[in-house]
Design a protein around this motif. Structure first.
Motif, PDB file in Angstrom:
ATOM      1  N   GLU A 121     -47.478 -25.234   1.476  1.00  0.00           N
ATOM      2  CA  GLU A 121     -48.852 -25.123   1.985  1.00  0.00           C
ATOM      3  C   GLU A 121     -48.966 -24.189   3.186  1.00  0.00           C
ATOM      4  OE1 GLU A 121     -49.994 -29.181   2.685  1.00  0.00           O
ATOM      5  OE2 GLU A 121     -49.872 -29.674   0.540  1.00  0.00           O
ATOM      6  N   ASP A 122     -47.890 -24.066   3.967  1.00  0.00           N
ATOM      7  CA  ASP A 122     -47.906 -23.204   5.158  1.00  0.00           C
ATOM      8  C   ASP A 122     -46.654 -22.334   5.140  1.00  0.00           C
ATOM      9  OD1 ASP A 122     -48.199 -21.994   7.624  1.00  0.00           O
ATOM     10  OD2 ASP A 122     -48.162 -23.858   8.779  1.00  0.00           O
ATOM     11  N   PRO A 123     -46.642 -21.291   4.313  1.00  0.00           N
ATOM     12  CA  PRO A 123     -45.444 -20.464   4.154  1.00  0.00           C
ATOM     13  C   PRO A 123     -44.940 -19.841   5.454  1.00  0.00           C
ATOM     14  CG  PRO A 123     -47.145 -19.810   2.575  1.00  0.00           C
ATOM     15  CD  PRO A 123     -47.743 -20.840   3.472  1.00  0.00           C
ATOM     16  N   ASP A 124     -45.813 -19.679   6.452  1.00  0.00           N
ATOM     17  CA  ASP A 124     -45.355 -19.119   7.722  1.00  0.00           C
ATOM     18  C   ASP A 124     -44.302 -20.014   8.379  1.00  0.00           C
ATOM     19  OD1 ASP A 124     -46.933 -16.882   7.494  1.00  0.00           O
ATOM     20  OD2 ASP A 124     -48.514 -17.622   8.818  1.00  0.00           O
ATOM     21  N   ARG A 125     -44.337 -21.309   8.106  1.00  0.00           N
ATOM     22  CA  ARG A 125     -43.325 -22.216   8.685  1.00  0.00           C
ATOM     23  C   ARG A 125     -41.955 -21.885   8.129  1.00  0.00           C
ATOM     24  NH1 ARG A 125     -45.372 -24.822  13.145  1.00  0.00           N
ATOM     25  NH2 ARG A 125     -47.585 -24.580  12.838  1.00  0.00           N
ATOM     26  N   LEU A 126     -41.883 -21.668   6.835  1.00  0.00           N
ATOM     27  CA  LEU A 126     -40.604 -21.302   6.228  1.00  0.00           C
ATOM     28  C   LEU A 126     -40.175 -19.913   6.683  1.00  0.00           C
ATOM     29  CD1 LEU A 126     -38.211 -21.593   4.336  1.00  0.00           C
ATOM     30  CD2 LEU A 126     -39.703 -20.845   2.467  1.00  0.00           C
ATOM     31  N   LEU A 127     -41.095 -18.970   6.681  1.00  0.00           N
ATOM     32  CA  LEU A 127     -40.752 -17.618   7.115  1.00  0.00           C
ATOM     33  C   LEU A 127     -40.273 -17.610   8.559  1.00  0.00           C
ATOM     34  CD1 LEU A 127     -43.680 -15.608   5.489  1.00  0.00           C
ATOM     35  CD2 LEU A 127     -41.280 -15.626   4.784  1.00  0.00           C
ATOM     36  N   MET A 128     -40.895 -18.419   9.406  1.00  0.00           N
ATOM     37  CA  MET A 128     -40.468 -18.480  10.811  1.00  0.00           C
ATOM     38  C   MET A 128     -39.042 -19.006  10.905  1.00  0.00           C
ATOM     39  SD  MET A 128     -41.258 -17.750  13.868  1.00  0.00           S
ATOM     40  CE  MET A 128     -40.308 -18.003  15.362  1.00  0.00           C
ATOM     41  N   GLN A 129     -38.730 -20.023  10.102  1.00  0.00           N
ATOM     42  CA  GLN A 129     -37.346 -20.521  10.106  1.00  0.00           C
ATOM     43  C   GLN A 129     -36.372 -19.420   9.721  1.00  0.00           C
ATOM     44  OE1 GLN A 129     -36.384 -24.259   8.135  1.00  0.00           O
ATOM     45  NE2 GLN A 129     -38.593 -24.677   8.079  1.00  0.00           N
ATOM     46  N   MET A 130     -36.695 -18.695   8.677  1.00  0.00           N
ATOM     47  CA  MET A 130     -35.799 -17.628   8.220  1.00  0.00           C
ATOM     48  C   MET A 130     -35.654 -16.560   9.301  1.00  0.00           C
ATOM     49  SD  MET A 130     -34.959 -18.897   5.451  1.00  0.00           S
ATOM     50  CE  MET A 130     -34.860 -18.697   3.711  1.00  0.00           C
ATOM     51  N   GLN A 131     -36.756 -16.237   9.975  1.00  0.00           N
ATOM     52  CA  GLN A 131     -36.704 -15.243  11.049  1.00  0.00           C
ATOM     53  C   GLN A 131     -35.881 -15.757  12.230  1.00  0.00           C
ATOM     54  OE1 GLN A 131     -37.448 -12.293  10.577  1.00  0.00           O
ATOM     55  NE2 GLN A 131     -39.057 -12.213   9.050  1.00  0.00           N
ATOM     56  N   MET A 132     -35.941 -17.059  12.488  1.00  0.00           N
ATOM     57  CA  MET A 132     -35.124 -17.630  13.569  1.00  0.00           C
ATOM     58  C   MET A 132     -33.646 -17.403  13.284  1.00  0.00           C
ATOM     59  SD  MET A 132     -37.229 -21.243  14.110  1.00  0.00           S
ATOM     60  CE  MET A 132     -35.728 -22.161  14.019  1.00  0.00           C
ATOM     61  N   TYR A 133     -33.239 -17.692  12.064  1.00  0.00           N
ATOM     62  CA  TYR A 133     -31.826 -17.535  11.713  1.00  0.00           C
ATOM     63  C   TYR A 133     -31.401 -16.075  11.828  1.00  0.00           C
ATOM     64  CZ  TYR A 133     -32.861 -22.096   9.608  1.00  0.00           C
ATOM     65  OH  TYR A 133     -33.283 -23.376   9.391  1.00  0.00           O
ATOM     66  N   ALA A 134     -32.259 -15.174  11.338  1.00  0.00           N
ATOM     67  CA  ALA A 134     -31.940 -13.748  11.408  1.00  0.00           C
ATOM     68  C   ALA A 134     -31.890 -13.262  12.853  1.00  0.00           C
ATOM     69  CB  ALA A 134     -32.975 -12.946  10.613  1.00  0.00           C
ATOM     70  N   ALA A 135     -32.828 -13.701  13.676  1.00  0.00           N
ATOM     71  CA  ALA A 135     -32.866 -13.259  15.081  1.00  0.00           C
ATOM     72  C   ALA A 135     -31.651 -13.763  15.847  1.00  0.00           C
ATOM     73  CB  ALA A 135     -34.157 -13.728  15.753  1.00  0.00           C
ATOM     74  N   VAL A 136     -31.265 -14.996  15.591  1.00  0.00           N
ATOM     75  CA  VAL A 136     -30.077 -15.533  16.271  1.00  0.00           C
ATOM     76  C   VAL A 136     -28.838 -14.764  15.845  1.00  0.00           C
ATOM     77  CG1 VAL A 136     -28.550 -17.543  16.464  1.00  0.00           C
ATOM     78  CG2 VAL A 136     -31.027 -17.823  16.729  1.00  0.00           C
ATOM     79  N   ALA A 137     -28.702 -14.500  14.547  1.00  0.00           N
ATOM     80  CA  ALA A 137     -27.533 -13.756  14.056  1.00  0.00           C
ATOM     81  C   ALA A 137     -27.476 -12.366  14.689  1.00  0.00           C
ATOM     82  CB  ALA A 137     -27.571 -13.656  12.534  1.00  0.00           C
TER      83      ALA A 137
END
Length: 182
Positions: free
Chosen positions: A94-110
């Motif tokens: 219902e709120d795809p930005d939540r999933l995308l934000m998680q994925m971006q968090m992992y990428a940014a940390v890496a």
């Protein structure tokens, strides 16, 4: 609007913008535009872009933990896990930005870790560890069950990120598709 209310709107806008563009490609100017404030005003609320990203990351994790806690309230064992899984699936569908934000968090940390910035990852890891600890309690104190739950959650993240529709046969192989909200 108070500074705290404006800060809240910046965090919501940052989640949307960072989710869609990632840390590096998202400008603070686009966040300011989304909120309807000047870029200098953003920096009165947050010291820098990294602080905005971390606030957005923390909110994303906090909201996910709240979804789990609300779904599991009054339930135990498999009932709690099933309720949390369904609530999470609904959240990211219902709120795809939540999933995308998680994925971006992992990428940014890496990316930050690869560049030698370990402080950036510490904040995100602390929020994720808090989620793991709360999930462990919610599933009855069993860290292995919490690990399995999160492993299926990452599978759900991957299926959703790859665009597999909820009714696709691959969902039924590994997990129940999300039903209507309880």
């Amino acid at each position: 609007m108070s500074a705290e209310e404006r800060r809240e709107s910046v965090i919501r806008a940052a989640i949307t913008e960072f989710a869609r563009g990632g840390y590096s490609a998202t400008s603070t100017e686009v966040i300011a535009r989304r909120v309807g404030v000047s870029q200098p005003y953003l920096f009165r609320l947050f010291p820098n872009k990294q602080a905005m990203f971390l606030a957005a990351s923390e909110r994303c994790l906090t909201d996910t933990r709240r979804v789990f806690a609300d779904a599991a309230e009054g339930l135990e064992g498999e009932e709690a896990q099933s309720a949390m899984a369904g609530a999470y699936q609904r959240l990211i569908v219902e709120d795809p930005d939540r999933l995308l934000m998680q994925m971006q968090m992992y990428a940014a940390v890496a990316a930050a870790e690869a560049a030698g910035d370990h402080e950036f990852g510490e904040s995100v890891r602390a929020g994720w560890l808090q989620m793991f600890d709360e999930l462990t309690v919610a599933v009855g104190g069993d860290a292995e069950e919490a690990t399995d739950f999160l492993a299926y959650g990452m599978l759900i993240n991957t299926l959703t990120s790859l665009g597999f529709p909820v009714g696709h046969r691959i969902w039924s192989k590994f997990c129940e598709p999300p039903g209507p909200a309880a």
